[in-house]
Design a protein around this motif. Structure first.
Motif, PDB file in Angstrom:
ATOM      1  N   ILE A  80     -65.549  56.112  53.909  1.00 49.04           N
ATOM      2  CA  ILE A  80     -64.980  57.204  53.119  1.00 49.04           C
ATOM      3  C   ILE A  80     -64.999  56.823  51.639  1.00 49.04           C
ATOM      4  N   ILE A  81     -65.519  57.707  50.806  1.00 39.95           N
ATOM      5  CA  ILE A  81     -65.521  57.456  49.357  1.00 39.95           C
ATOM      6  C   ILE A  81     -64.893  58.661  48.658  1.00 39.95           C
ATOM      7  N   THR A  82     -63.875  58.414  47.837  1.00 38.29           N
ATOM      8  CA  THR A  82     -63.234  59.531  47.146  1.00 38.29           C
ATOM      9  C   THR A  82     -62.743  59.128  45.757  1.00 38.29           C
ATOM     10  N   ASN A  83     -62.765  60.101  44.849  1.00 37.00           N
ATOM     11  CA  ASN A  83     -62.183  59.858  43.526  1.00 37.00           C
ATOM     12  C   ASN A  83     -60.745  60.393  43.461  1.00 37.00           C
ATOM     13  N   GLY A  84     -60.176  60.657  44.644  1.00 35.00           N
ATOM     14  CA  GLY A  84     -58.812  61.204  44.702  1.00 35.00           C
ATOM     15  C   GLY A  84     -57.725  60.230  44.272  1.00 35.00           C
ATOM     16  N   GLY A  85     -58.105  59.007  43.900  1.00 36.72           N
ATOM     17  CA  GLY A  85     -57.130  58.066  43.369  1.00 36.72           C
ATOM     18  C   GLY A  85     -56.567  58.514  42.034  1.00 36.72           C
ATOM     19  N   GLY A  86     -57.265  59.426  41.383  1.00 36.08           N
ATOM     20  CA  GLY A  86     -56.770  60.022  40.142  1.00 36.08           C
ATOM     21  C   GLY A  86     -56.421  58.983  39.092  1.00 36.08           C
ATOM     22  N   VAL A 171     -63.363  53.626  49.946  1.00 32.83           N
ATOM     23  CA  VAL A 171     -63.362  53.317  48.513  1.00 32.83           C
ATOM     24  C   VAL A 171     -62.614  54.433  47.790  1.00 32.83           C
ATOM     25  N   ILE A 172     -61.568  54.036  47.055  1.00 36.90           N
ATOM     26  CA  ILE A 172     -60.755  54.996  46.311  1.00 36.90           C
ATOM     27  C   ILE A 172     -60.914  54.699  44.828  1.00 36.90           C
ATOM     28  N   THR A 173     -61.337  55.704  44.079  1.00 37.61           N
ATOM     29  CA  THR A 173     -61.561  55.495  42.653  1.00 37.61           C
ATOM     30  C   THR A 173     -60.696  56.434  41.827  1.00 37.61           C
ATOM     31  N   GLY A 174     -60.659  56.172  40.532  1.00 35.46           N
ATOM     32  CA  GLY A 174     -60.092  57.123  39.581  1.00 35.46           C
ATOM     33  C   GLY A 174     -61.208  58.033  39.125  1.00 35.46           C
ATOM     34  N   ARG A 175     -61.343  58.193  37.809  1.00 37.12           N
ATOM     35  CA  ARG A 175     -62.348  59.118  37.274  1.00 37.12           C
ATOM     36  C   ARG A 175     -63.749  58.566  37.490  1.00 37.12           C
TER      37      ARG A 175
END
Lengths: 455, 107
Positions: A80-86, A171-175
């Motif tokens: 799972i890869i997302t930029n939902g970490g905000g 993987v959780i990212t910001g922008r």
């Protein structure tokens, strides 16, 4: 090396169809689930939430979603890869860790990408003569420095790839760029060279097609939209990627929607500028090189994509406080609905002026008549209009004026033209206007960091 | 002969700051030739004169038979500032597609 990988889009924005990621992981085979949660305005909202509670600032849909899909993803080995970490990816990862533990999941690595949040570094940059000029106006960020609400660098796929290399299943990212979420698994799985710009461009184009969810599978389709089957159960797009850069856009078999050259083309032209220069952290993709071919039912091949070397800059998305706004609506009915709404607008404006209120802008639109196409709306026989919604919006720096505007809408019901209704929502309240500040920053000034949260 | 653009093309529109982008896609090669010939920067700029207050740029994407237009200063300050009901220009593609053009007919 895998012969192909299937990357599925689960969300096109924060607020998208909640069932979509669940359908993507259950209705057929996929290797990766990618979810884009961040629009320009989202970062400032998240920054506000983080200010109130230092544990917040991420897409709060994620923990609940993980409860539902994590056991399935672990069983099927879907990453799972997302930029939902905000603006708080670490907190988001810790919440996901709690969910995993409560489900009895063990040996799970959550990769967190940090370093994109530069809100606290603006002074430091200014002292080094990095003045984050507004790309539209050319002004230095120092002009709005004290009003900044958020400032984030758009990282690309590289930190995600690094997290995957360290064994992360999530993987959780910001922008992060929307396109980087989809490109990263291709680089990781196929060992693509960052200097192979055609491959970078191919993955970027796939990311662009996936980044708005069902907008490439028949949603918001301006062509023959009535022919799109079973929109209630619309399938979100899947990019089937091959090591040579060929991409097949498709969707799960037992879903609604349509993948055709026309539905994919509409997404290709969505929110692009000069199509020969689609700039990402990895490359400059040439959208005019793209070729499409229908190779099966709901299967469109995307090939021949060309790319050029990347620029030396990251894009920065900053937002700042820029006053207040409020919107009021009232509904006028036949006869002479439009004439009544126009008369009410005139009376309202006279009252606002008599009160001496200050606004930067007052805008009136008539929903049902001209709110969408403005002056291009065709004249109509007023007797055929059943009803019109008067919509008046105001914007300005003076809070008291905006607040008072909100108190002047309801009185129109008893002190203006007749046949009016639709005021059950209460007085319009002032909301803060968040303006957007696009800029560039040399890549050398910011470095992404990876942190692994282990379950 | 008069034709409406919506009969030969489809498309999609969206925002980038205070600029709107409108991608117009022809259904076939003949339609794309008509778009290229008649949908010039000047024609589009004049058509949107009450909506777009800046420059208009046009880009050709022959592989997918599309023209991409950038309308500067067209969204009342941009997505988050704009007071427009359609602050993101989502309906501008259909606004352009309702345009009628007078085309020369083959004899």
């Amino acid at each position: 090396m895998k012969e192909k990988i299937r990357i599925a889009s689960g969300q096109g924005f924060w607020g998208d169809l909640l069932e979509a990621p669940y359908q993507q992981v259950t209705k057929g085979h996929i290797d990766y689930l990618v979810m884009d949660y961040l629009a320009e305005v989202t970062m400032s909202i998240l920054q506000k939430q983080k200010k109130k509670d230092s544990n917040l600032g991420y897409a709060r849909d994620i923990p609940d979603l993980m409860k539902r899909i994590l056991p399935i993803c672990v069983e099927k080995n879907i990453k799972i890869i997302t930029n939902g970490g905000g603006v708080n990816p670490l907190s988001c990862a810790n919440e996901v860790k709690k969910v995993a533990e409560s489900l009895g999941i063990k040996n799970l690595k959550i990769g967190v990408v940090l370093g994109d949040d530069i809100l606290d570094k603006i002074d430091e940059f200014l002292s080094k003569e990095i003045d984050l000029k507004n790309m539209e106006t050319g002004e230095s960020v120092s002009k709005i420095k004290d009003k900044l609400l958020s400032a984030n660098v758009y990282f690309g796929s590289e930190p995600i790839v690094d997290a995957l290399k360290q064994g992360a299943q999530i993987v959780i990212t910001g922008r992060t760029t929307d396109t980087g979420l989809t490109l990263a698994p291709m680089i990781f799985e196929f060992g693509w060279d960052y200097k192979n710009y055609d491959l970078m461009a191919a993955g970027t184009v796939a990311g662009h097609i996936l980044e708005c969810g069902a907008q490439s599978t028949g949603g918001n389709f301006l062509g023959d939209w009535e022919s799109i089957p079973n929109m209630a159960e619309i399938g979100f797009p899947i990019a089937e990627a091959y090591p040579d850069g060929e991409i097949i856009i498709t969707k799960h078999e037992n879903t609604g929607g349509l993948v055709s050259i026309e539905t994919v083309s509409e997404q290709l032209v969505y929110e692009i500028g000069d199509p020969t220069n689609y700039i990402t952290p990895e490359c400059i993709a040439d959208f005019t090189s793209i070729k499409l071919e229908q190779v099966g039912k709901d299967r469109v091949k995307v090939y021949n994509v060309k790319g050029k070397p990347e620029t030396k800059f990251y894009k920065v998305s900053a937002s700042y406080f820029d006053g207040y706004s409020a919107v009021g609506t009232l509904t006028y009915s036949w006869p002479k609905a439009l004439t009544k709404a126009k008369a009410a607008d005139k009376i309202l404006r006279q009252r606002l002026e008599l009160l001496g209120l200050k606004f930067d802008e007052i805008r009136t639109e008539f929903l049902g008549y001209n709110a969408c196409h403005g002056p291009l709306a065709k004249e109509i026989d007023e007797d055929l209009i059943n009803e019109v919604v008067l919509r008046v919006a105001v914007r300005g720096k003076d809070y008291k004026s905006i607040e008072r505007f909100g108190r002047e809408i309801a009185p129109l019901i008893l002190t203006g033209p007749p046949g009016v209704t639709g005021f059950s929502g209460g007085r319009p309240k002032p909301s803060e206007v968040v303006a957007y500040w696009p800029a560039l920053i040399p890549k050398s000034m910011v470095k992404p960091q990876i942190q692994i949260v282990e379950v | 002969m008069k034709i409406r653009l919506i009969d030969i093309a489809h498309g999609r529109s969206g925002d980038k700051g205070d600029s709107a982008n409108i991608g117009i896609i022809a259904y076939d090669d003949k339609g794309y030739e008509l778009l290229k010939k008649y949908l010039t920067v000047d024609v589009v700029k004049k058509y949107f004169q009450g909506i777009c207050f800046g420059e208009v740029e046009r880009y050709e994407m022959p592989n997918i038979r599309a023209l991409n237009f950038i309308l500067h200063n067209a969204l009342g300050g941009g997505g988050t500032v704009s007071l427009k009901h359609d602050a993101q220009g989502k309906t501008l593609a259909s606004a352009l597609l309702r345009m009628e053009i007078e085309i020369e007919t083959e004899k």
